[in-house]
Motif scaffolding. Structure first.
Motif, PDB file in Angstrom:
ATOM      1  N   ARG A  99       0.834  -1.207   0.000  1.00  0.00           N
ATOM      2  CA  ARG A  99       0.000   0.000   0.000  1.00  0.00           C
ATOM      3  C   ARG A  99       0.869   1.257   0.000  1.00  0.00           C
ATOM      4  N   MET A 100       1.883   1.247   0.834  1.00  0.00           N
ATOM      5  CA  MET A 100       2.720   2.442   0.949  1.00  0.00           C
ATOM      6  C   MET A 100       3.513   2.683  -0.322  1.00  0.00           C
ATOM      7  N   LEU A 101       4.058   1.637  -0.897  1.00  0.00           N
ATOM      8  CA  LEU A 101       4.857   1.799  -2.114  1.00  0.00           C
ATOM      9  C   LEU A 101       3.992   2.208  -3.302  1.00  0.00           C
ATOM     10  N   SER A 102       2.817   1.582  -3.436  1.00  0.00           N
ATOM     11  CA  SER A 102       1.975   1.865  -4.592  1.00  0.00           C
ATOM     12  C   SER A 102       1.329   3.247  -4.520  1.00  0.00           C
ATOM     13  N   ASN A 103       1.306   3.845  -3.312  1.00  0.00           N
ATOM     14  CA  ASN A 103       0.739   5.190  -3.163  1.00  0.00           C
ATOM     15  C   ASN A 103       1.807   6.248  -2.907  1.00  0.00           C
ATOM     16  N   ASN A 104       3.058   5.922  -3.204  1.00  0.00           N
ATOM     17  CA  ASN A 104       4.175   6.852  -3.082  1.00  0.00           C
ATOM     18  C   ASN A 104       4.285   7.443  -1.660  1.00  0.00           C
ATOM     19  N   MET A 105       4.052   6.582  -0.663  1.00  0.00           N
ATOM     20  CA  MET A 105       4.157   7.027   0.723  1.00  0.00           C
ATOM     21  C   MET A 105       5.506   6.678   1.339  1.00  0.00           C
ATOM     22  N   ALA A 106       6.288   5.894   0.633  1.00  0.00           N
ATOM     23  CA  ALA A 106       7.628   5.512   1.083  1.00  0.00           C
ATOM     24  C   ALA A 106       8.371   4.935  -0.109  1.00  0.00           C
ATOM     25  N   SER A 107       9.675   4.832   0.021  1.00  0.00           N
ATOM     26  CA  SER A 107      10.484   4.208  -1.020  1.00  0.00           C
ATOM     27  C   SER A 107      10.941   2.833  -0.547  1.00  0.00           C
ATOM     28  N   VAL A 108      11.324   2.006  -1.487  1.00  0.00           N
ATOM     29  CA  VAL A 108      11.855   0.683  -1.151  1.00  0.00           C
ATOM     30  C   VAL A 108      13.078   0.825  -0.259  1.00  0.00           C
ATOM     31  N   GLU A 109      13.926   1.804  -0.566  1.00  0.00           N
ATOM     32  CA  GLU A 109      15.153   2.013   0.212  1.00  0.00           C
ATOM     33  C   GLU A 109      14.845   2.393   1.665  1.00  0.00           C
ATOM     34  N   GLU A 110      13.838   3.242   1.832  1.00  0.00           N
ATOM     35  CA  GLU A 110      13.473   3.684   3.178  1.00  0.00           C
ATOM     36  C   GLU A 110      12.985   2.516   4.022  1.00  0.00           C
ATOM     37  N   LEU A 111      12.148   1.673   3.434  1.00  0.00           N
ATOM     38  CA  LEU A 111      11.636   0.517   4.174  1.00  0.00           C
ATOM     39  C   LEU A 111      12.752  -0.486   4.454  1.00  0.00           C
ATOM     40  N   LYS A 112      13.693  -0.605   3.525  1.00  0.00           N
ATOM     41  CA  LYS A 112      14.838  -1.490   3.768  1.00  0.00           C
ATOM     42  C   LYS A 112      15.681  -0.988   4.923  1.00  0.00           C
ATOM     43  N   GLU A 113      15.839   0.321   5.032  1.00  0.00           N
ATOM     44  CA  GLU A 113      16.596   0.899   6.141  1.00  0.00           C
ATOM     45  C   GLU A 113      15.911   0.607   7.467  1.00  0.00           C
ATOM     46  N   ILE A 114      14.580   0.644   7.475  1.00  0.00           N
ATOM     47  CA  ILE A 114      13.845   0.268   8.686  1.00  0.00           C
ATOM     48  C   ILE A 114      14.103  -1.193   9.017  1.00  0.00           C
ATOM     49  N   ASP A 115      14.071  -2.051   7.992  1.00  0.00           N
ATOM     50  CA  ASP A 115      14.329  -3.480   8.208  1.00  0.00           C
ATOM     51  C   ASP A 115      15.701  -3.708   8.830  1.00  0.00           C
ATOM     52  N   VAL A 116      16.706  -3.012   8.297  1.00  0.00           N
ATOM     53  CA  VAL A 116      18.072  -3.157   8.810  1.00  0.00           C
ATOM     54  C   VAL A 116      18.155  -2.692  10.262  1.00  0.00           C
ATOM     55  N   SER A 117      17.521  -1.554  10.548  1.00  0.00           N
ATOM     56  CA  SER A 117      17.521  -1.008  11.903  1.00  0.00           C
ATOM     57  C   SER A 117      16.848  -1.967  12.882  1.00  0.00           C
ATOM     58  N   VAL A 118      15.724  -2.554  12.462  1.00  0.00           N
ATOM     59  CA  VAL A 118      14.992  -3.500  13.319  1.00  0.00           C
ATOM     60  C   VAL A 118      15.839  -4.745  13.573  1.00  0.00           C
ATOM     61  N   ARG A 119      16.452  -5.269  12.520  1.00  0.00           N
ATOM     62  CA  ARG A 119      17.283  -6.472  12.688  1.00  0.00           C
ATOM     63  C   ARG A 119      18.416  -6.219  13.681  1.00  0.00           C
ATOM     64  N   LYS A 120      19.017  -5.047  13.592  1.00  0.00           N
ATOM     65  CA  LYS A 120      20.111  -4.725  14.512  1.00  0.00           C
ATOM     66  C   LYS A 120      19.610  -4.652  15.949  1.00  0.00           C
ATOM     67  N   GLU A 121      18.449  -4.012  16.132  1.00  0.00           N
ATOM     68  CA  GLU A 121      17.885  -3.929  17.487  1.00  0.00           C
ATOM     69  C   GLU A 121      17.623  -5.326  18.051  1.00  0.00           C
ATOM     70  N   ILE A 122      17.093  -6.212  17.221  1.00  0.00           N
ATOM     71  CA  ILE A 122      16.794  -7.575  17.680  1.00  0.00           C
ATOM     72  C   ILE A 122      18.071  -8.330  18.004  1.00  0.00           C
ATOM     73  N   GLU A 123      19.084  -8.203  17.147  1.00  0.00           N
ATOM     74  CA  GLU A 123      20.349  -8.904  17.389  1.00  0.00           C
ATOM     75  C   GLU A 123      21.016  -8.397  18.665  1.00  0.00           C
ATOM     76  N   ASP A 124      20.994  -7.088  18.870  1.00  0.00           N
ATOM     77  CA  ASP A 124      21.576  -6.521  20.089  1.00  0.00           C
ATOM     78  C   ASP A 124      20.834  -7.019  21.327  1.00  0.00           C
ATOM     79  N   ALA A 125      19.509  -7.083  21.221  1.00  0.00           N
ATOM     80  CA  ALA A 125      18.702  -7.551  22.352  1.00  0.00           C
ATOM     81  C   ALA A 125      18.966  -9.022  22.639  1.00  0.00           C
ATOM     82  N   ALA A 126      19.128  -9.816  21.591  1.00  0.00           N
ATOM     83  CA  ALA A 126      19.400 -11.246  21.778  1.00  0.00           C
ATOM     84  C   ALA A 126      20.767 -11.457  22.418  1.00  0.00           C
TER      85      ALA A 126
END
Length: 390
Positions: free
Chosen positions: A323-350
């Motif tokens: 929905r966000m990509l098809s309505n120009n509410m975010a870019s693929v790169e921006e969402l990927k950066e969120i994914d990377v940030s989340v993965r790091k938070e999870i790895e640090d927590a683990a």
């Protein structure tokens, strides 16, 4: 409403010292809000259903996406740690059902109250717990959200009452919280969640009756993930219209895989309660990707093809992303950066959850009572005493 999720994200950013996600494109390049068509809810004893044309802002979408991804990655990491025997005991994962938790929180306030069953990790996070606290609790460590003594099924935060291991028993407790809200006149409400497997419990119907008699500000939510343990709803329930189970209580059946559907239905339910109209029932049609618990492979009563079909057609995170990509509410790169940030938070927590010390024996009996003088507690034999400190 959105404040709940905003607080979680703000705390996350402060904990990690993370900078805001910056895409190659500027903020001005994106659509700030868009209107979406959502599935119509089935209703029972209600004059109107939630709107099917709803607005979501870019900020809301990014927040929903990050929180759902955090829950998803946290549960996948819990799966990994369990298989490594770092997490032990009961462990019920929430991946697949993220739109339920995030949509509910977007429709109520953090000052409202919530209680659920033992599939509680996601709600612990959306109610204000940190990933570190949750992971440390799963591994039984001192910094866990319940000091390492609650484990997977018993986590708590302010206005969140668990994490309850007895099937269906949280529902009358939630009604008690709703009674307190009405008694205090604070315009707050109580959300009580249970699964389709618990929906046939007698105590739930007793609770419906009391809540209706006393017009309690209570939202009863059945998270129908289609299988109570390993039994399909068709085999366990004479009627699978769970939203009508309240009979004299209004109800809604909602697409629980769509965060916007859940949000809009929850807003309607909350308005119903705050207006003094008494309780309301919601059925969220959702799906869990893992088995009932980590001891259940999840494929003896359903096929792998069924699981993959749901993932491919109805995944809540993919639906929001598209929905966000098809309505120009975010870019693929921006969402990927969120994914990377989340993965790091999870790895640090683990990493933290596997190195934090276990609680010492002398803390075993602490917090049995609130605001009580220290007292001695008998241990496993008469000549050994432990101390309990509030």
């Amino acid at each position: 409403m959105l404040t709940n999720i905003s607080n979680v994200l703000r705390a996350c950013a402060q904990r990690n010292g993370a900078a805001a996600v910056v895409s190659a494109r500027t903020y001005a390049d994106f659509t700030t809000e868009a209107t979406f068509e959502i599935k119509k809810c089935d209703i029972h004893k209600l004059d109107e259903a939630p709107a099917t044309q709803v607005v979501m802002t870019r900020d809301e979408g990014l927040q929903y996406y990050r929180v759902m991804q955090t829950i998803r990655r946290m549960e996948l990491k819990a799966d990994q740690l369990y298989k490594q025997k770092i997490i032990r005991g009961f462990c019920h994962l929430y991946d697949g059902q993220e739109a339920c938790a995030v949509g509910i929180e977007a429709g109520i306030n953090l000052t409202d109250h919530l209680i659920t069953a033992y599939r509680a990790h996601g709600y612990t996070y959306t109610r204000g717990g940190t990933v570190k606290q949750i992971m440390a609790e799963l591994t039984g460590r001192r910094s866990g959200i319940a000091k390492g003594k609650g484990g997977s099924m018993h986590m708590y935060t302010k206005n969140f009452y668990g994490g309850n291991g007895i099937v269906g028993a949280q529902v009358p407790l939630g009604a008690g919280v709703a009674l307190a809200c009405k008694y205090l006149g604070n315009n707050e409400l109580s959300v009580s969640l249970y699964g389709d497997g618990a929906a046939n419990q007698g105590q739930i119907f007793e609770t419906y009756n009391m809540a209706a008699l006393w017009k309690l500000p209570a939202i009863f939510i059945c998270e129908n993930n289609r299988y109570g343990m390993g039994t399909s709803v068709e085999r366990s329930a004479a009627s699978t219209d769970y939203y009508k189970r309240g009979d004299y209580i209004p109800g809604l059946r909602v697409d629980g895989m769509d965060v916007l559907c859940v949000r809009e239905a929850t807003k309607l339910a909350a308005d119903h309660c705050r207006a003094g109209n008494g309780p309301i029932l919601m059925e969220l049609q959702t799906y869990r990707y893992h088995g009932h618990s980590m001891s259940d492979p999840g494929v003896s009563y359903r096929t792998r093809d069924e699981i993959q079909e749901v993932r491919g057609k109805s995944d809540p995170i993919s639906l929001l992303k598209d929905r966000m990509l098809s309505n120009n509410m975010a870019s693929v790169e921006e969402l990927k950066e969120i994914d990377v940030s989340v993965r790091k938070e999870i790895e640090d927590a683990a990493q933290f959850a596997t190195t934090d010390p276990e609680p010492p024996l002398e803390e075993l009996c602490n917090h049995m009572f609130h605001n009580n003088p220290p007292l001695e507690v008998r241990s496993t034999n008469p000549w050994t005493k432990l101390k309990s400190v509030s």
